[in-house]
Enzyme design. Structure first.
Site, PDB file in Angstrom:
ATOM      1  N   HIS A   1     -18.648  55.690  60.142  1.00 26.19           N
ATOM      2  CA  HIS A   1     -17.897  55.689  61.396  1.00 26.19           C
ATOM      3  C   HIS A   1     -17.798  54.263  61.912  1.00 26.19           C
ATOM      4  CE1 HIS A   1     -16.733  56.642  65.557  1.00 26.19           C
ATOM      5  NE2 HIS A   1     -16.370  57.818  65.095  1.00 26.19           N
TER       6      HIS A   1
ATOM      7  N   ASP B   1     -16.072  64.374  61.592  1.00 24.76           N
ATOM      8  CA  ASP B   1     -14.799  64.787  60.997  1.00 24.76           C
ATOM      9  C   ASP B   1     -15.017  65.561  59.699  1.00 24.76           C
ATOM     10  OD1 ASP B   1     -13.063  63.479  62.924  1.00 24.76           O
ATOM     11  OD2 ASP B   1     -13.778  61.602  62.071  1.00 24.76           O
TER      12      ASP B   1
END
Length: 427
Positions: free
Chosen positions: A305, A362
């Site tokens: 991320h 995600d």
């Protein structure tokens, strides 16, 4: 004495104030820099620029911390409902039982679309991107619902926020039903926010959809984890549009379009697309992971991320929900089996462990949505539904800021210098 930073330019020394946030973040206040020196700062992508002071969300990417209004995301995901978190973001405190009841009543009363809006769906082609439909319909709703066009009425903010939160859910589900040729389902007042959405998505006239409690809980958590994420692209877009005194629906419509970009809201769909490509190619997960290490063009979607340098605090929460959904529903899906195999391989591989490339929110959210039957082209719409309370909270924060001015970034011009116009026959 207040702490300052010293800037020296052309023999002039300027003392710039240091602003310290409640969590110890520090920033150099350059609001008077141009007037004092003629200089501006250049920070492409705003990676080191604090565009505002906000009291909504705190992130520490190095330590893996995410808090809404001071509350750790772990506690909210475990104990709160999405509607409670929405209220918290918008008003600053968790609602009392009375306040939550009133908020839910407002959501229920305002969940229907104006009937004329349903005809607008017929104007879109069958393959229209759901995010394009959502943005257009949210903007159009401001025409049919005068309340959504209000920009300066904080006394009615709760009703305004409830109208938009409720209608976005109804619009999103209706757009899905129209896209597959099914009749639009009307909302049910006896269902909670997320269960009602699932009903509107999947019910048929001959077979009402009764969502499994595990699915409702997982979706609730998913929406909570996406509800706000500080000054990201779409939230910054909402704030900038709001600075012009645009209505809530106009600002949210702009935020939806920003989220639509594949670099922002498309990461969970990219996970499923990656798995689908691996499945079609016949390549093993282990071979694919090895190729990721050596081929810069081969990407491992859903890992790592930009903000969280160690781990995504949301990932652990949503992984537990993901495992629960897959176990309770007993779904047989080769794609989901591949996802679990990929998770296991990557988590044990030193290459990814050393680089702290762990599965992020995600990765697991894409798996959950596929498991409960939400098609890939609706993934970003789900993201928008979750992010809506954060957008609304930031809209209100901008509206209530004292002496707020329209946002107007500067630039460093790199084009041609002054030149004279040449008639076309002489060019």
């Amino acid at each position: 004495m207040a702490e300052t930073a010293t800037l020296t330019f052309n023999g002039t020394t300027l003392e710039l104030p240091i602003v310290t946030g409640t969590e110890g973040e520090r920033a150099i206040d350059i609001r008077h820099l141009r007037n004092a020196t003629g200089l501006i700062t250049l920070d492409s992508g705003y990676g080191n620029t604090g565009a505002t002071e906000s009291s909504i969300t705190f992130i520490d990417g190095e330590k893996g911390i995410l808090r809404y209004r001071g509350y750790p995301i772990e506690q909210l995901a475990e104990h709160a409902r999405f509607t409670e978190v929405a209220y918290l973001l918008m008003f600053g405190d968790l609602p009392t039982e009375t306040q939550h009841t009133e908020f839910r009543r407002q959501l229920s009363e305002n969940q229907f679309m104006h009937e004329a809006l349903t005809h607008h769906f017929d104007g879109f082609p069958e393959n229209a991107p759901p995010m394009a439909i959502l943005s257009a319909m949210v903007s159009a709703a401001g025409c049919f619902e005068p309340a959504l066009a209000r920009a300066d009425d904080d006394d009615h903010f709760l009703e305004l926020a409830a109208r938009l939160m409720s209608k976005v859910r109804t619009i999103a589900s209706a757009s899905y039903c129209k896209s597959i040729g099914h009749p639009i389902n009307y909302p049910r007042s006896d269902l909670r926010y997320t269960a009602n959405f699932l009903h509107m998505m999947f019910s048929l006239p001959f077979r009402p959809y009764e969502p499994h409690p595990v699915v409702v809980d997982a979706l609730d958590k998913l929406l909570i984890l996406h509800a706000d994420h500080e000054q990201n692209c779409s939230t910054s877009t909402v704030r900038m549009v709001c600075s012009s005194r645009a209505s809530m629906s106009a600002a949210v419509s702009a935020g939806i379009n920003a989220l639509w970009g594949p670099l922002h809201g498309g990461a969970n769909a990219a996970v499923i697309d990656m798995l689908e490509k691996i499945r079609r190619s016949g390549e093993s997960i282990k071979t694919y992971v090895e190729r990721v290490k050596t081929d810069p063009n081969t990407k491992l979607m859903g890992f790592g991320h930009r903000v969280y340098k160690n781990f995504d605090p949301r990932a652990k929460i949503i992984k537990e929900a993901c495992d629960s959904v897959l176990q309770k529903l007993g779904i047989q899906d080769p794609m989901l089996d591949m996802a679990m195999e990929l998770e296991a391989v990557a988590l044990q591989d030193d290459f990814f462990v050393e680089r702290k490339l762990y599965p992020n929110v995600d990765f697991y959210s894409g798996i959950i949505m596929r498991a409960i039957g939400i098609p890939t082209n609706m993934f970003t719409v789900m993201f928008a539904i979750g992010r809506l309370p954060g957008w609304i909270a930031h809209w209100r924060e901008v509206r209530m800021a004292a002496g707020g001015r329209i946002d107007r970034p500067r630039q460093v011009y790199q084009g041609p210098v002054a030149r004279d116009f040449v008639p076309v026959e002489n060019r």
